[in-house]
Write a protein that holds these residues in place. Structure first.
Motif, PDB file in Angstrom:
ATOM      1  N   UNK A   1       0.852  -1.193   0.000  1.00 42.32           N
ATOM      2  CA  UNK A   1       0.000   0.000   0.000  1.00 42.32           C
ATOM      3  C   UNK A   1       0.885   1.239   0.000  1.00 42.32           C
ATOM      4  N   UNK A   2       0.349   2.306  -0.549  1.00 40.05           N
ATOM      5  CA  UNK A   2       1.037   3.600  -0.543  1.00 40.05           C
ATOM      6  C   UNK A   2       0.293   4.497   0.431  1.00 40.05           C
ATOM      7  N   UNK A   3       0.985   4.910   1.478  1.00 43.25           N
ATOM      8  CA  UNK A   3       0.402   5.792   2.490  1.00 43.25           C
ATOM      9  C   UNK A   3       0.455   7.239   2.000  1.00 43.25           C
ATOM     10  N   UNK A   4      -0.366   8.126   2.581  1.00 44.76           N
ATOM     11  CA  UNK A   4      -0.402   9.522   2.108  1.00 44.76           C
ATOM     12  C   UNK A   4       0.978  10.205   2.075  1.00 44.76           C
ATOM     13  N   UNK A   5       1.787  10.050   3.091  1.00 44.57           N
ATOM     14  CA  UNK A   5       3.124  10.678   3.101  1.00 44.57           C
ATOM     15  C   UNK A   5       3.992  10.095   1.986  1.00 44.57           C
ATOM     16  N   UNK A   6       3.859   8.791   1.740  1.00 47.57           N
ATOM     17  CA  UNK A   6       4.621   8.149   0.677  1.00 47.57           C
ATOM     18  C   UNK A   6       4.135   8.611  -0.693  1.00 47.57           C
ATOM     19  N   UNK A   7       2.859   8.862  -0.808  1.00 42.35           N
ATOM     20  CA  UNK A   7       2.294   9.343  -2.067  1.00 42.35           C
ATOM     21  C   UNK A   7       2.897  10.691  -2.455  1.00 42.35           C
ATOM     22  N   UNK A   8       3.084  11.568  -1.475  1.00 46.56           N
ATOM     23  CA  UNK A   8       3.702  12.873  -1.754  1.00 46.56           C
ATOM     24  C   UNK A   8       5.142  12.704  -2.240  1.00 46.56           C
ATOM     25  N   UNK A   9       5.871  11.806  -1.610  1.00 45.16           N
ATOM     26  CA  UNK A   9       7.247  11.529  -2.051  1.00 45.16           C
ATOM     27  C   UNK A   9       7.251  10.940  -3.457  1.00 45.16           C
ATOM     28  N   UNK A  10       6.293  10.095  -3.746  1.00 48.05           N
ATOM     29  CA  UNK A  10       6.210   9.482  -5.073  1.00 48.05           C
ATOM     30  C   UNK A  10       5.879  10.509  -6.156  1.00 48.05           C
ATOM     31  N   UNK A  11       5.057  11.487  -5.817  1.00 49.10           N
ATOM     32  CA  UNK A  11       4.735  12.540  -6.788  1.00 49.10           C
ATOM     33  C   UNK A  11       5.997  13.284  -7.207  1.00 49.10           C
ATOM     34  N   UNK A  12       6.876  13.553  -6.246  1.00 47.56           N
ATOM     35  CA  UNK A  12       8.144  14.205  -6.565  1.00 47.56           C
ATOM     36  C   UNK A  12       9.002  13.286  -7.441  1.00 47.56           C
ATOM     37  N   UNK A  13       9.021  12.002  -7.131  1.00 44.57           N
ATOM     38  CA  UNK A  13       9.797  11.041  -7.931  1.00 44.57           C
ATOM     39  C   UNK A  13       9.266  10.978  -9.358  1.00 44.57           C
ATOM     40  N   UNK A  14       7.928  10.950  -9.530  1.00 42.31           N
ATOM     41  CA  UNK A  14       7.335  10.952 -10.868  1.00 42.31           C
ATOM     42  C   UNK A  14       7.722  12.236 -11.621  1.00 42.31           C
ATOM     43  N   UNK A  15       7.573  13.380 -10.939  1.00 37.15           N
ATOM     44  CA  UNK A  15       7.891  14.660 -11.574  1.00 37.15           C
ATOM     45  C   UNK A  15       9.366  14.721 -11.963  1.00 37.15           C
ATOM     46  N   UNK A  16      10.247  14.264 -11.063  1.00 38.53           N
ATOM     47  CA  UNK A  16      11.678  14.298 -11.373  1.00 38.53           C
ATOM     48  C   UNK A  16      12.036  13.390 -12.544  1.00 38.53           C
ATOM     49  N   UNK A  17      11.385  12.244 -12.648  1.00 37.12           N
ATOM     50  CA  UNK A  17      11.639  11.344 -13.778  1.00 37.12           C
ATOM     51  C   UNK A  17      11.191  11.997 -15.088  1.00 37.12           C
ATOM     52  N   UNK A  18      10.050  12.654 -15.065  1.00 34.96           N
ATOM     53  CA  UNK A  18       9.562  13.352 -16.263  1.00 34.96           C
ATOM     54  C   UNK A  18      10.490  14.514 -16.623  1.00 34.96           C
ATOM     55  N   UNK A  19      10.911  15.278 -15.606  1.00 32.31           N
ATOM     56  CA  UNK A  19      11.807  16.404 -15.845  1.00 32.31           C
ATOM     57  C   UNK A  19      13.147  15.924 -16.411  1.00 32.31           C
ATOM     58  N   UNK A  20      13.655  14.824 -15.887  1.00 28.83           N
ATOM     59  CA  UNK A  20      14.923  14.276 -16.390  1.00 28.83           C
ATOM     60  C   UNK A  20      14.773  13.885 -17.859  1.00 28.83           C
ATOM     61  N   UNK A  21      13.659  13.279 -18.208  1.00 29.31           N
ATOM     62  CA  UNK A  21      13.399  12.876 -19.602  1.00 29.31           C
ATOM     63  C   UNK A  21      13.356  14.094 -20.519  1.00 29.31           C
TER      64      UNK A  21
END
Length: 169
Positions: free
Chosen positions: A26-46
């Motif tokens: 499961x992804x908890x709310x605090x983890x979801x916020x961290x994941x959003x940054x990871x998704x954004x950073x992966x897109x920005x890197x691309x």
């Protein structure tokens, strides 16, 4: 992997919790916020853009609040908060503007002057004139105003002399 611009994009360092009994993830709310940054950073890197953390580090390097950065670069009052949290991916032109500001003193001076802001971290120019004093100073503001020539003041022994220094064509 997530789809991005028609291709799969690998996102690393995603956060989740796993039940030790049944193995459910499961992804908890605090983890979801961290994941959003990871998704954004992966897109920005691309896209070749600065990461969320790089934008925050850049802003802090120049001692800008999020509001001051938005006033200086545009994008709206909450733009830098959204860029840093990964809520919004900034444009290529915004990325280029931040990079130019970070690397080119004339750009910093021009933008801060237009925005009627000052930066405590802006260094003064030092010009060395060959055959004269070891150090001469010309203000960066003077250099922006006229690329053709600048009057520099240099110490020559125990007295100051003016030198006309030509820049550009």
């Amino acid at each position: 992997m997530i789809p991005f611009e028609g291709e799969p994009l690998r996102v690393q360092n995603l956060h989740y919790s796993e039940c030790p009994v049944c193995g459910e993830k499961v992804v908890l709310p605090a983890q979801s916020k961290l994941n959003e940054v990871a998704y954004a950073d992966a897109k920005k890197a691309k896209l070749g853009l600065w990461s969320c953390g790089k934008i925050e580090a850049f802003r802090k390097k120049w001692e800008l609040t999020q509001h001051a950065a938005a006033s200086l670069f545009g994008g709206g009052a909450n733009a830098f908060s959204k860029y840093e949290r990964g809520e919004v991916i900034h444009s290529k032109s915004m990325d280029l503007l931040m990079r130019m500001f970070d690397e080119v003193e004339d750009v910093r001076l021009l933008l801060t002057e237009e925005a009627k802001m000052s930066l405590p971290s802006v260094p003064s120019w030092e010009t060395v004139i060959i055959g004269a004093a070891p150090k001469a100073r010309a203000s960066a503001k003077t250099l922006i105003g006229s690329y053709k020539s600048v009057v520099a003041h240099a110490a020559n022994g125990d007295r100051w002399q003016d030198y006309d220094v030509a820049y550009g064509s």
